[in-house]
Design a protein around this motif. Sequence first.
Motif, PDB file in Angstrom:
ATOM      1  N   LEU A   1      45.160  45.407  40.357  1.00 45.77           N
ATOM      2  CA  LEU A   1      44.687  44.952  39.051  1.00 45.77           C
ATOM      3  C   LEU A   1      43.258  45.428  38.804  1.00 45.77           C
ATOM      4  O   LEU A   1      42.935  45.930  37.714  1.00 45.77           O
ATOM      5  CB  LEU A   1      44.759  43.421  38.986  1.00 45.77           C
ATOM      6  CG  LEU A   1      44.122  42.751  37.766  1.00 45.77           C
ATOM      7  CD1 LEU A   1      44.888  43.096  36.500  1.00 45.77           C
ATOM      8  CD2 LEU A   1      44.075  41.226  37.961  1.00 45.77           C
ATOM      9  N   LEU A   2      42.399  45.311  39.806  1.00 51.29           N
ATOM     10  CA  LEU A   2      41.005  45.712  39.633  1.00 51.29           C
ATOM     11  C   LEU A   2      40.861  47.229  39.540  1.00 51.29           C
ATOM     12  O   LEU A   2      40.012  47.733  38.795  1.00 51.29           O
ATOM     13  CB  LEU A   2      40.168  45.167  40.784  1.00 51.29           C
ATOM     14  CG  LEU A   2      40.049  43.637  40.841  1.00 51.29           C
ATOM     15  CD1 LEU A   2      39.223  43.217  42.039  1.00 51.29           C
ATOM     16  CD2 LEU A   2      39.435  43.086  39.554  1.00 51.29           C
ATOM     17  N   VAL A   3      41.676  47.954  40.291  1.00 52.35           N
ATOM     18  CA  VAL A   3      41.656  49.416  40.179  1.00 52.35           C
ATOM     19  C   VAL A   3      42.028  49.832  38.756  1.00 52.35           C
ATOM     20  O   VAL A   3      41.375  50.693  38.147  1.00 52.35           O
ATOM     21  CB  VAL A   3      42.610  50.050  41.206  1.00 52.35           C
ATOM     22  CG1 VAL A   3      42.804  51.536  40.915  1.00 52.35           C
ATOM     23  CG2 VAL A   3      42.071  49.860  42.622  1.00 52.35           C
ATOM     24  N   ALA A   4      43.069  49.212  38.205  1.00 45.70           N
ATOM     25  CA  ALA A   4      43.495  49.533  36.843  1.00 45.70           C
ATOM     26  C   ALA A   4      42.427  49.144  35.829  1.00 45.70           C
ATOM     27  O   ALA A   4      42.149  49.890  34.876  1.00 45.70           O
ATOM     28  CB  ALA A   4      44.808  48.820  36.533  1.00 45.70           C
ATOM     29  N   TYR A   5      41.809  47.991  36.032  1.00 42.67           N
ATOM     30  CA  TYR A   5      40.764  47.529  35.113  1.00 42.67           C
ATOM     31  C   TYR A   5      39.612  48.527  35.060  1.00 42.67           C
ATOM     32  O   TYR A   5      39.129  48.893  33.980  1.00 42.67           O
ATOM     33  CB  TYR A   5      40.270  46.154  35.564  1.00 42.67           C
ATOM     34  CG  TYR A   5      39.036  45.667  34.843  1.00 42.67           C
ATOM     35  CD1 TYR A   5      39.102  45.212  33.528  1.00 42.67           C
ATOM     36  CD2 TYR A   5      37.795  45.658  35.484  1.00 42.67           C
ATOM     37  CE1 TYR A   5      37.964  44.769  32.866  1.00 42.67           C
ATOM     38  CE2 TYR A   5      36.660  45.212  34.830  1.00 42.67           C
ATOM     39  CZ  TYR A   5      36.746  44.769  33.526  1.00 42.67           C
ATOM     40  OH  TYR A   5      35.619  44.331  32.876  1.00 42.67           O
ATOM     41  N   ARG A   6      39.184  48.987  36.220  1.00 42.11           N
ATOM     42  CA  ARG A   6      38.071  49.938  36.249  1.00 42.11           C
ATOM     43  C   ARG A   6      38.491  51.297  35.684  1.00 42.11           C
ATOM     44  O   ARG A   6      37.716  51.966  34.995  1.00 42.11           O
ATOM     45  CB  ARG A   6      37.536  50.080  37.672  1.00 42.11           C
ATOM     46  CG  ARG A   6      36.939  48.778  38.204  1.00 42.11           C
ATOM     47  CD  ARG A   6      35.973  48.975  39.350  1.00 42.11           C
ATOM     48  NE  ARG A   6      36.557  49.589  40.526  1.00 42.11           N
ATOM     49  CZ  ARG A   6      35.917  49.691  41.698  1.00 42.11           C
ATOM     50  NH1 ARG A   6      34.690  49.214  41.829  1.00 42.11           N
ATOM     51  NH2 ARG A   6      36.503  50.256  42.731  1.00 42.11           N
ATOM     52  N   ALA A   7      39.728  51.713  35.946  1.00 40.80           N
ATOM     53  CA  ALA A   7      40.201  53.006  35.454  1.00 40.80           C
ATOM     54  C   ALA A   7      40.310  53.026  33.933  1.00 40.80           C
ATOM     55  O   ALA A   7      40.153  54.078  33.299  1.00 40.80           O
ATOM     56  CB  ALA A   7      41.551  53.338  36.075  1.00 40.80           C
ATOM     57  N   LEU A   8      40.586  51.867  33.343  1.00 37.93           N
ATOM     58  CA  LEU A   8      40.748  51.777  31.892  1.00 37.93           C
ATOM     59  C   LEU A   8      39.437  51.487  31.177  1.00 37.93           C
ATOM     60  O   LEU A   8      39.434  51.060  30.020  1.00 37.93           O
ATOM     61  CB  LEU A   8      41.779  50.692  31.561  1.00 37.93           C
ATOM     62  CG  LEU A   8      43.214  50.999  32.017  1.00 37.93           C
ATOM     63  CD1 LEU A   8      44.120  49.797  31.784  1.00 37.93           C
ATOM     64  CD2 LEU A   8      43.759  52.226  31.285  1.00 37.93           C
TER      65      LEU A   8
ATOM     66  N   GLY B   1      50.518  51.109  47.981  1.00 34.98           N
ATOM     67  CA  GLY B   1      49.196  51.422  47.454  1.00 34.98           C
ATOM     68  C   GLY B   1      48.108  50.435  47.797  1.00 34.98           C
ATOM     69  O   GLY B   1      46.974  50.572  47.316  1.00 34.98           O
ATOM     70  N   THR B   2      48.413  49.444  48.639  1.00 31.92           N
ATOM     71  CA  THR B   2      47.419  48.412  48.933  1.00 31.92           C
ATOM     72  C   THR B   2      46.200  48.988  49.655  1.00 31.92           C
ATOM     73  O   THR B   2      45.051  48.703  49.277  1.00 31.92           O
ATOM     74  CB  THR B   2      48.052  47.290  49.778  1.00 31.92           C
ATOM     75  OG1 THR B   2      49.062  46.638  49.002  1.00 31.92           O
ATOM     76  CG2 THR B   2      47.006  46.267  50.193  1.00 31.92           C
TER      77      THR B   2
ATOM     78  N   LEU C   1      45.541  50.568  60.056  1.00 29.06           N
ATOM     79  CA  LEU C   1      46.340  50.822  58.859  1.00 29.06           C
ATOM     80  C   LEU C   1      45.683  51.830  57.928  1.00 29.06           C
ATOM     81  O   LEU C   1      46.308  52.286  56.971  1.00 29.06           O
ATOM     82  CB  LEU C   1      46.578  49.514  58.100  1.00 29.06           C
ATOM     83  CG  LEU C   1      47.489  48.488  58.778  1.00 29.06           C
ATOM     84  CD1 LEU C   1      47.462  47.174  58.005  1.00 29.06           C
ATOM     85  CD2 LEU C   1      48.918  49.009  58.876  1.00 29.06           C
ATOM     86  N   GLY C   2      44.407  52.137  58.182  1.00 30.08           N
ATOM     87  CA  GLY C   2      43.736  53.137  57.366  1.00 30.08           C
ATOM     88  C   GLY C   2      42.611  52.631  56.499  1.00 30.08           C
ATOM     89  O   GLY C   2      42.072  53.391  55.680  1.00 30.08           O
ATOM     90  N   VAL C   3      42.213  51.363  56.638  1.00 32.16           N
ATOM     91  CA  VAL C   3      41.050  50.884  55.893  1.00 32.16           C
ATOM     92  C   VAL C   3      39.812  51.596  56.430  1.00 32.16           C
ATOM     93  O   VAL C   3      39.583  51.643  57.641  1.00 32.16           O
ATOM     94  CB  VAL C   3      40.885  49.359  56.018  1.00 32.16           C
ATOM     95  CG1 VAL C   3      39.622  48.894  55.280  1.00 32.16           C
ATOM     96  CG2 VAL C   3      42.103  48.643  55.450  1.00 32.16           C
ATOM     97  N   ARG C   4      39.023  52.149  55.545  1.00 39.85           N
ATOM     98  CA  ARG C   4      37.888  52.978  55.943  1.00 39.85           C
ATOM     99  C   ARG C   4      36.830  52.168  56.687  1.00 39.85           C
ATOM    100  O   ARG C   4      36.521  51.026  56.317  1.00 39.85           O
ATOM    101  CB  ARG C   4      37.266  53.629  54.710  1.00 39.85           C
ATOM    102  CG  ARG C   4      38.113  54.709  54.091  1.00 39.85           C
ATOM    103  CD  ARG C   4      37.573  55.174  52.748  1.00 39.85           C
ATOM    104  NE  ARG C   4      36.124  55.433  52.762  1.00 39.85           N
ATOM    105  CZ  ARG C   4      35.469  55.961  51.724  1.00 39.85           C
ATOM    106  NH1 ARG C   4      36.133  56.277  50.612  1.00 39.85           N
ATOM    107  NH2 ARG C   4      34.171  56.161  51.796  1.00 39.85           N
TER     108      ARG C   4
END
Length: 357
Positions: A102-109, A139-140, A164-167
Amino acid sequence: MTDPNAPVTVTPADDMPASSAKAVQALALKHLYIAWVRFQRRPESMRSFIGYDLLYFPPPYAAKWAKPFGYIRQAASTIAAIRRHKPDVLWFQSPPTFFAHLLVAYRALGGRRLKVVADCHNMGLDPDVPGNFWMKIPGTIPALNSFDVVIAHNAAVGAKAAGLGVRSDRLLVLETRPAPLPVDETAGDPVPQVILVPCSYHDDEPIEMLMEVAARVPDATFKLTGNLARAQSKNYPARAPANVQFTGYLSAEAYTHLLTNCSLVIGLTTGEGIQLSGANEAVGAGRPMVLSDTQLLRSLFGDAALFAANETAPMAAAVQDALSRQGELRQASRTLKDKRERRWRLQAEACLERLVP
């Protein structure tokens, strides 16, 4: 009772100041914390130090079929709150893991440019937790890696998140702060004996075993808090002995009163990597504890708790032992509270330092 959705601001001045210059700089930013639950002790305990506004958006519908519609309402309330409060830093509680999407989409928009801290409970980072479906949402991990800080609640889960790949430049461990609750050091053993058992009724909690333990300790009342509908769906209340009470969710005031006045807190899990928020609350309140014997719980609470295997006989013996040693165990919890508080402050400042150049 105060509306849990109303923002409450507590400034860092209510707490001991940060010692790091960068942490002080980060505290000067405007922080907002959002959780999609009714109440959570963890953000409540942290807010006097970090000074964020804290908003709860609990599920609006109880029925499972209505949950997707509830998520839509919670998402809309979240975006509206961000626009209204205009924070520099947004903290959010995961799960739900799709909060990150949700936050990724919010920032992208074209939404407000803000720093993001993902405060991930075990189900938000550990796919091995029994019954955990949140980590199956695609995509998490990429979504989390787009944020400024990803918080694991203990080192064991932090290691799993890294795997799991978290930086590594995003991931930090910030344990749960001991709850800043009043502790009466002059009080004696409570009479009658009341044992608090905070429950989620998830698959990692051996509730059947607990009810057998209660039958062996008939002079104490066991009060199991948490989701009553979930407990009923598993037919626990109908099978419980007479000294077991299923309280359902309590108000924050009622729960705190029970916590600070009980004889003993029991925390149960069959899962490694689960640190039990109820144990942190017990430390904050200076209460005796009996916990499931896991490696993580021993590392966090070994100085103050009694431990037992998730079997009826050893758990019942540990409960009876703890009830006979309440004064000693209360003092041990108070001592551990001071130790954990010092460690938590160092971790919190490291987290804040990530938010400024």
